[in-house]
Design a protein around this motif. Sequence first.
Motif, PDB file in Angstrom:
ATOM      1  N   HIS A 161       0.814  -1.223   0.000  1.00  0.00           N
ATOM      2  CA  HIS A 161       0.000   0.000   0.000  1.00  0.00           C
ATOM      3  C   HIS A 161       0.846   1.271   0.000  1.00  0.00           C
ATOM      4  CE1 HIS A 161      -3.872  -2.049   0.774  1.00  0.00           C
ATOM      5  NE2 HIS A 161      -3.129  -2.916   1.435  1.00  0.00           N
ATOM      6  N   ILE A 162       2.150   1.148   0.218  1.00  0.00           N
ATOM      7  CA  ILE A 162       3.025   2.312   0.248  1.00  0.00           C
ATOM      8  C   ILE A 162       3.267   2.784  -1.185  1.00  0.00           C
ATOM      9  CG2 ILE A 162       5.281   3.196   0.987  1.00  0.00           C
ATOM     10  CD1 ILE A 162       5.370   0.866   3.009  1.00  0.00           C
ATOM     11  N   PRO A 163       3.094   4.067  -1.492  1.00  0.00           N
ATOM     12  CA  PRO A 163       3.326   4.540  -2.856  1.00  0.00           C
ATOM     13  C   PRO A 163       4.745   4.217  -3.330  1.00  0.00           C
ATOM     14  CG  PRO A 163       2.252   6.229  -1.521  1.00  0.00           C
ATOM     15  CD  PRO A 163       2.637   5.131  -0.585  1.00  0.00           C
ATOM     16  N   GLN A 164       4.909   4.108  -4.644  1.00  0.00           N
ATOM     17  CA  GLN A 164       6.214   3.764  -5.198  1.00  0.00           C
ATOM     18  C   GLN A 164       7.291   4.767  -4.819  1.00  0.00           C
ATOM     19  OE1 GLN A 164       5.922   3.125  -9.439  1.00  0.00           O
ATOM     20  NE2 GLN A 164       5.095   1.052  -9.179  1.00  0.00           N
ATOM     21  N   ASP A 165       6.903   6.035  -4.684  1.00  0.00           N
ATOM     22  CA  ASP A 165       7.892   7.038  -4.304  1.00  0.00           C
ATOM     23  C   ASP A 165       8.031   7.181  -2.790  1.00  0.00           C
ATOM     24  OD1 ASP A 165       5.425   8.151  -3.927  1.00  0.00           O
ATOM     25  OD2 ASP A 165       5.890  10.086  -4.857  1.00  0.00           O
ATOM     26  N   GLY A 166       7.408   6.273  -2.027  1.00  0.00           N
ATOM     27  CA  GLY A 166       7.589   6.232  -0.584  1.00  0.00           C
ATOM     28  C   GLY A 166       6.582   7.071   0.179  1.00  0.00           C
ATOM     29  N   CYS A 167       6.736   7.071   1.491  1.00  0.00           N
ATOM     30  CA  CYS A 167       5.823   7.787   2.389  1.00  0.00           C
ATOM     31  C   CYS A 167       6.625   8.421   3.514  1.00  0.00           C
ATOM     32  CB  CYS A 167       4.803   6.805   2.958  1.00  0.00           C
ATOM     33  SG  CYS A 167       3.690   7.508   4.200  1.00  0.00           S
ATOM     34  N   ASP A 168       6.363   9.704   3.782  1.00  0.00           N
ATOM     35  CA  ASP A 168       6.985  10.405   4.905  1.00  0.00           C
ATOM     36  C   ASP A 168       6.229  10.086   6.190  1.00  0.00           C
ATOM     37  OD1 ASP A 168       8.848  11.594   3.259  1.00  0.00           O
ATOM     38  OD2 ASP A 168       7.695  13.426   2.994  1.00  0.00           O
ATOM     39  N   ILE A 169       6.979   9.917   7.273  1.00  0.00           N
ATOM     40  CA  ILE A 169       6.395   9.561   8.567  1.00  0.00           C
ATOM     41  C   ILE A 169       6.947  10.488   9.637  1.00  0.00           C
ATOM     42  CG2 ILE A 169       6.505   7.804  10.408  1.00  0.00           C
ATOM     43  CD1 ILE A 169       6.149   5.681   8.374  1.00  0.00           C
ATOM     44  N   PHE A 170       6.076  10.928  10.558  1.00  0.00           N
ATOM     45  CA  PHE A 170       6.559  11.639  11.747  1.00  0.00           C
ATOM     46  C   PHE A 170       5.771  11.171  12.958  1.00  0.00           C
ATOM     47  CE2 PHE A 170       2.921  14.265  10.706  1.00  0.00           C
ATOM     48  CZ  PHE A 170       2.465  14.749  11.927  1.00  0.00           C
ATOM     49  N   PHE A 171       6.326  11.445  14.139  1.00  0.00           N
ATOM     50  CA  PHE A 171       5.722  11.047  15.405  1.00  0.00           C
ATOM     51  C   PHE A 171       5.525  12.270  16.293  1.00  0.00           C
ATOM     52  CE2 PHE A 171       7.764   7.275  13.811  1.00  0.00           C
ATOM     53  CZ  PHE A 171       6.922   6.233  14.174  1.00  0.00           C
ATOM     54  N   ARG A 172       4.356  12.339  16.937  1.00  0.00           N
ATOM     55  CA  ARG A 172       4.023  13.444  17.850  1.00  0.00           C
ATOM     56  C   ARG A 172       3.442  12.863  19.137  1.00  0.00           C
ATOM     57  NH1 ARG A 172      -1.074  16.572  16.270  1.00  0.00           N
ATOM     58  NH2 ARG A 172      -1.947  15.540  18.110  1.00  0.00           N
ATOM     59  N   ALA A 173       4.008  13.248  20.270  1.00  0.00           N
ATOM     60  CA  ALA A 173       3.523  12.812  21.576  1.00  0.00           C
ATOM     61  C   ALA A 173       2.858  13.988  22.274  1.00  0.00           C
ATOM     62  CB  ALA A 173       4.670  12.267  22.418  1.00  0.00           C
ATOM     63  N   ASP A 174       1.616  13.811  22.697  1.00  0.00           N
ATOM     64  CA  ASP A 174       0.828  14.884  23.308  1.00  0.00           C
ATOM     65  C   ASP A 174       0.852  14.809  24.837  1.00  0.00           C
ATOM     66  OD1 ASP A 174       0.272  15.495  20.701  1.00  0.00           O
ATOM     67  OD2 ASP A 174      -1.871  15.107  20.808  1.00  0.00           O
ATOM     68  N   ASP A 175       0.327  15.890  25.449  1.00  0.00           N
ATOM     69  CA  ASP A 175       0.102  15.943  26.899  1.00  0.00           C
ATOM     70  C   ASP A 175       1.403  15.813  27.691  1.00  0.00           C
ATOM     71  OD1 ASP A 175      -2.446  15.949  25.923  1.00  0.00           O
ATOM     72  OD2 ASP A 175      -3.109  14.118  26.923  1.00  0.00           O
ATOM     73  N   ILE A 176       2.416  16.574  27.266  1.00  0.00           N
ATOM     74  CA  ILE A 176       3.718  16.533  27.932  1.00  0.00           C
ATOM     75  C   ILE A 176       3.763  17.593  29.030  1.00  0.00           C
ATOM     76  CG2 ILE A 176       6.217  16.698  27.609  1.00  0.00           C
ATOM     77  CD1 ILE A 176       4.828  14.329  26.139  1.00  0.00           C
ATOM     78  N   GLY A 177       4.274  17.222  30.178  1.00  0.00           N
ATOM     79  CA  GLY A 177       4.405  18.176  31.278  1.00  0.00           C
ATOM     80  C   GLY A 177       4.788  17.533  32.587  1.00  0.00           C
ATOM     81  N   TYR A 178       4.470  16.240  32.731  1.00  0.00           N
ATOM     82  CA  TYR A 178       4.749  15.510  33.968  1.00  0.00           C
ATOM     83  C   TYR A 178       5.680  14.338  33.664  1.00  0.00           C
ATOM     84  CZ  TYR A 178       0.591  17.834  35.941  1.00  0.00           C
ATOM     85  OH  TYR A 178      -0.338  18.748  36.373  1.00  0.00           O
ATOM     86  N   PRO A 179       6.986  14.519  33.669  1.00  0.00           N
ATOM     87  CA  PRO A 179       7.878  13.379  33.444  1.00  0.00           C
ATOM     88  C   PRO A 179       7.644  12.294  34.499  1.00  0.00           C
ATOM     89  CG  PRO A 179       9.088  15.442  33.278  1.00  0.00           C
ATOM     90  CD  PRO A 179       7.725  15.777  33.832  1.00  0.00           C
ATOM     91  N   GLY A 180       7.728  11.043  34.071  1.00  0.00           N
ATOM     92  CA  GLY A 180       7.505   9.918  34.966  1.00  0.00           C
ATOM     93  C   GLY A 180       7.909   8.630  34.265  1.00  0.00           C
ATOM     94  N   ARG A 181       7.557   7.471  34.849  1.00  0.00           N
ATOM     95  CA  ARG A 181       8.023   6.188  34.314  1.00  0.00           C
ATOM     96  C   ARG A 181       7.508   5.916  32.907  1.00  0.00           C
ATOM     97  NH1 ARG A 181       6.563   1.964  38.917  1.00  0.00           N
ATOM     98  NH2 ARG A 181       4.774   3.366  39.067  1.00  0.00           N
TER      99      ARG A 181
END
Length: 261
Positions: A31-51
């Motif tokens: 299903h990936i186009p022949q010229d490829g696919c760009d991917i990025f990652f986003r993590a929400d609700d950041i503010g309380y570092p923890g395990r």
Amino acid sequence: MPARPVSAIWKNKISILTESFDLWWDDFKKHIPQDGCDIFFRADDIGYPGRQFSAMIEAFKEHQTPLALAVVPAWFNEDRKNSLLTELGPDLNLWCMHQHGYRHMNHEQQGKKFEFGPSRDAATVSGELSRGRNKLEKLLGNQFSPLFTPPWNRCSANTMKSLVELNFTAISRSTNVSPEPPRNLPDIPVNIDLHTIKEISPEKGTEKLQELLIGAVESGQAGFMLHHQRMNKTAQIFLHYLLDKIKNTHTLRVKDIRDML
């Protein structure tokens, strides 16, 4: 912060999940186009570092994969900044720390949740956006990126107008949401939800995630949304598995969100 519910998909055994995706991956690659696919990652609700946050960050460090961190200004302070930078360091180039709303609070009495929705006046919206940006810039300095992720991936037209006036360079919402952003405010949407899938069985959750992956790559751009508070051990192990799968699929190009402008 109170514990967040864990989606049914992460109540699978990790061996069942990985075996399912191993069997499915060759078909997925068609299903990936022949010229490829760009991917990025986003993590929400950041503010309380923890395990749970540490486990997520460790995965992206190990696989040297960029991650956009959407930081809630009202949750952030000097101590949490120091904890966050210690966790992320010493090389901070992997992380795009940007603004995630102001208080992450719903202000709508009816309908869908918005922090910056149609019921709020433009002056109030602009004031909160400005205070949030100023706070993050003061705490993070040159580690702050002038991108904006609205809580619940939606906001009003007035909000986006204010973002332009406050010199934000882009917004990141869900794909195919309205209203349209101004021409001078690029939208870099997410279209794969890793941790808030609502299907009520592990099997249906797996099918939904696979469906989202196919639809995203067919569009030519795949944006993953993460919520570390909803990650149990299975979700943490699967994240390592997924990052490795993506890295070893040559038609998938992992990007830093800042390079997608």
